[in-house]
Design an enzyme around this catalytic site. Structure first.
Site, PDB file in Angstrom:
ATOM      1  N   SER A   1      -7.287  -1.030  -6.381  1.00 57.84           N
ATOM      2  CA  SER A   1      -6.756  -1.043  -5.014  1.00 57.84           C
ATOM      3  C   SER A   1      -5.437  -1.625  -5.068  1.00 57.84           C
ATOM      4  CB  SER A   1      -7.815  -2.384  -4.428  1.00 57.84           C
ATOM      5  OG  SER A   1      -6.921  -2.855  -3.179  1.00 57.84           O
ATOM      6  N   THR A   2      -4.753  -1.225  -3.996  1.00 58.21           N
ATOM      7  CA  THR A   2      -3.129  -1.792  -4.210  1.00 58.21           C
ATOM      8  C   THR A   2      -3.255  -3.444  -4.457  1.00 58.21           C
ATOM      9  OG1 THR A   2      -2.568  -0.368  -2.392  1.00 58.21           O
ATOM     10  CG2 THR A   2      -1.312  -2.301  -2.498  1.00 58.21           C
ATOM     11  N   ASN A   3      -4.354  -4.105  -3.924  1.00 63.17           N
ATOM     12  CA  ASN A   3      -4.375  -5.456  -3.909  1.00 63.17           C
ATOM     13  C   ASN A   3      -4.496  -6.259  -5.317  1.00 63.17           C
ATOM     14  OD1 ASN A   3      -4.132  -5.329  -1.340  1.00 63.17           O
ATOM     15  ND2 ASN A   3      -6.230  -5.916  -0.774  1.00 63.17           N
TER      16      ASN A   3
ATOM     17  N   THR B   1       0.876  -1.214  -0.106  1.00 63.29           N
ATOM     18  CA  THR B   1      -0.165  -0.046   0.022  1.00 63.29           C
ATOM     19  C   THR B   1       0.857   1.113  -0.057  1.00 63.29           C
ATOM     20  OG1 THR B   1      -1.880  -1.034   0.991  1.00 63.29           O
ATOM     21  CG2 THR B   1      -1.762   1.267   1.244  1.00 63.29           C
TER      22      THR B   1
ATOM     23  N   SER C   1      46.390  -9.991  -5.615  1.00 63.53           N
ATOM     24  CA  SER C   1      46.844  -9.904  -4.134  1.00 63.53           C
ATOM     25  C   SER C   1      47.566  -8.562  -3.794  1.00 63.53           C
ATOM     26  CB  SER C   1      48.087 -11.149  -3.809  1.00 63.53           C
ATOM     27  OG  SER C   1      48.326 -11.172  -2.534  1.00 63.53           O
ATOM     28  N   SER C   2      47.239  -8.349  -2.519  1.00 58.91           N
ATOM     29  CA  SER C   2      48.087  -7.086  -2.008  1.00 58.91           C
ATOM     30  C   SER C   2      49.517  -7.550  -1.612  1.00 58.91           C
ATOM     31  CB  SER C   2      47.005  -6.417  -1.102  1.00 58.91           C
ATOM     32  OG  SER C   2      46.804  -7.492  -0.099  1.00 58.91           O
TER      33      SER C   2
ATOM     34  N   THR D   1      35.419 -37.466 -11.974  1.00 56.01           N
ATOM     35  CA  THR D   1      34.469 -37.913 -11.247  1.00 56.01           C
ATOM     36  C   THR D   1      34.582 -37.811  -9.585  1.00 56.01           C
ATOM     37  OG1 THR D   1      34.730 -40.473 -11.237  1.00 56.01           O
ATOM     38  CG2 THR D   1      33.446 -39.232 -13.025  1.00 56.01           C
TER      39      THR D   1
ATOM     40  N   LYS E   1      50.207 -12.487  -8.685  1.00 54.16           N
ATOM     41  CA  LYS E   1      49.218 -13.761  -8.559  1.00 54.16           C
ATOM     42  C   LYS E   1      47.975 -13.195  -9.204  1.00 54.16           C
ATOM     43  CE  LYS E   1      47.325 -16.369  -4.878  1.00 54.16           C
ATOM     44  NZ  LYS E   1      45.545 -16.332  -5.023  1.00 54.16           N
TER      45      LYS E   1
END
Length: 479
Positions: free
Chosen positions: A137-139, A98, A315-316, A184, A321
């Site tokens: 209606s909202t509904n 609503t 990577s930092s 597998t 990497k």
């Protein structure tokens, strides 16, 4: 500067420049929950529904031309994504939608007033309820808008999946001749081609695409005209039929009035079904992303049978990497979609009698899932799949080192003798080929035929037809 508006609870000051009104203001204060706003596609869909209603009411004489045309113009602006800053409500809200419906009603009413040269808040001339929400209606409006928004997001999602499928099929063709170890349970298994692996990915995506194409039918039944509980109270019969016709024309979708509008008003199982199929597509993408992360892992400590495009430093602290960030993003999006599916399932199950008050949560979760999965599929294709390259030498190296090749020799050696070959190869660090030749079990020519890529990856006994043909030819020659 402010203007004073009133509702059943009293008066409130609303910013004079705001297109929203008192109902939106109260809802914004009540539902300060998150940083998530109502999905823009839902707002656009609601505006389209409002335009359909205005057109039907104008055609039937319930709105005069001036008001109707101004409302329609305002609806179109909202449906095109304008005035976005006026839709300020949190996605998490009580009231079955609503508050969002009234937010849309108020913005459209005030913009229509402005179009006519009247001040915002002059509701005696254009009222959010009496004119913009006339015979609604909202509904019935909100569930209808949910369907329209979902249909609009289905198309780009299906398109992104189709493009992803094509990219996977291109890799299937590119990698068709590259023989490698199958796996597998993450253990070595009989050989496959890298192209065959990608063909399975493409087929799975194609299946998801087809499912989503078919589920569109479920979203075409709307309860617009059913008003509060699906009975159509306060909506003229001619309007009920006409408004759906207008909405069908405006959206381009094959919408139809539900035979049982009470059902569509109270039950949200259609959204559970749609979400389930979106989740299925997320599962497929996540599985592919997992496989690509594994197949590219290393590059020295893992299989490294393929290379993923390098899109950013990984990577930092570790120079050089590179991480599989695009597949990781896909995995995270898939998890969010799976979580949203559970939310939708639980929210749909919590409806009571003639209405489900948790429609806002269902709308938020479903539209988010559809949007982020489509975007993830697009990025997956553009920044990962299309740039994958194979490492044929590495594929061959791992295959030759593995004992799985002995499986193709079982029809010729028997299971027990083939097991002995595999054990000796493992114990002595030899290849299957070397052990077989050292034992004199098969000739080099026979072994090359049986273990050829063409024979190893197709149905039947590897090399049987070729060897039989050669044996028959030899016998005829000797005779």
């Amino acid at each position: 500067m402010v203007r004073v508006e009133h509702d059943l609870l009293g008066e409130r000051e609303v910013p004079a420049t705001a297109y929203y009104g008192i109902h939106t203001l109260r809802a914004a204060e009540n539902f300060r929950v998150s940083r998530h706003r109502v999905h823009p596609e839902l707002i656009k869909a609601l505006a389209t529904v409002k335009e359909a209603a205005a057109r039907a009411n104008w055609e039937l004489g319930y709105l005069d031309a001036e008001r109707a045309q101004a409302i329609i113009a305002a609806c179109r602006e909202v449906a095109q994504g304008e005035l976005e800053g006026e839709f300020i409500l949190d996605a998490f809200q009580g009231g079955a939608g609503t508050s969002t419906n009234m937010n849309v009603n108020e913005v459209i009413a005030n913009r229509a007033l402005e179009i006519l040269g009247r001040p915002r808040g002059d509701y005696a001339y254009i009222h959010p309820n009496d004119h913009v929400n006339l015979h609604q209606s909202t509904n019935d409006v909100y569930p209808t808008a949910m369907r329209v928004a979902a249909l609009r997001l289905l198309e780009p999602l299906a398109t992104r999946l189709a493009e992803l499928q094509e990219a996977l099929q291109e890799k299937e063709r590119e990698f068709a001749g590259i023989l490698k170890i199958g796996r597998t349970e993450l253990q070595d298994a009989v050989p496959v081609t890298l192209g065959q692996e990608f063909s399975a990915y493409a087929q799975a995506v194609a299946r998801d695409r087809w499912r989503l194409y078919k589920v569109e039918e479920r979203l075409r039944q709307v309860n617009l005209g059913g008003t509060a509980v699906g009975t159509g109270l306060n909506a003229p019969l001619k309007y009920i039929y006409l408004v759906v016709e207008h909405l069908r024309r405006l959206t381009g979708f094959g919408l139809a009035r539900a035979e049982n509008m009470m059902d569509v008003t109270q039950n949200m199982d259609v959204f559970v079904e749609v979400s389930g199929l979106v989740k299925a597509a997320a599962v497929t993408l996540s599985k592919i992303a997992d496989d690509l992360r594994f197949l590219s892992s290393g590059p020295y400590g893992g299989p490294a049978e393929i290379r993923l495009p390098e899109v950013q430093a990984g990577s930092s602290i570790m120079p050089g990497k590179i991480n599989p960030v695009i597949p990781e993003m896909v995995n995270q999006v898939a998890l969010q979609v799976m979580g949203n599916d559970l939310i939708i399932t639980m929210a749909a199950s919590r409806g009571q009698l003639e209405l489900n008050p948790f429609a806002p949560l269902i709308a938020h979760a479903l539209l988010e899932s559809m949007e982020i999965l489509a975007q993830a599929a697009l990025i997956f294709r553009e920044r990962c799949i299309s740039g994958i390259s194979a490492r044929p030498e590495r594929c061959r190296e791992l295959l030759e080192k593995s004992s799985v090749l002995v499986t193709a020799l079982v029809p010729y050696l028997g299971y027990d003798q083939a097991t002995q070959v595999a054990q000796e190869a493992a114990a002595k660090g030899m290849s299957i080929r070397e052990v077989v030749l050292s034992r004199g079990l098969l000739s080099p020519e026979e072994l090359n035929i049986i273990l050829s890529p063409e024979e190893m990856v197709k149905p039947g006994i590897a090399g049987e037809k070729i060897l039989k043909k050669r044996l028959k030819g030899r016998q005829q020659f000797e005779a």
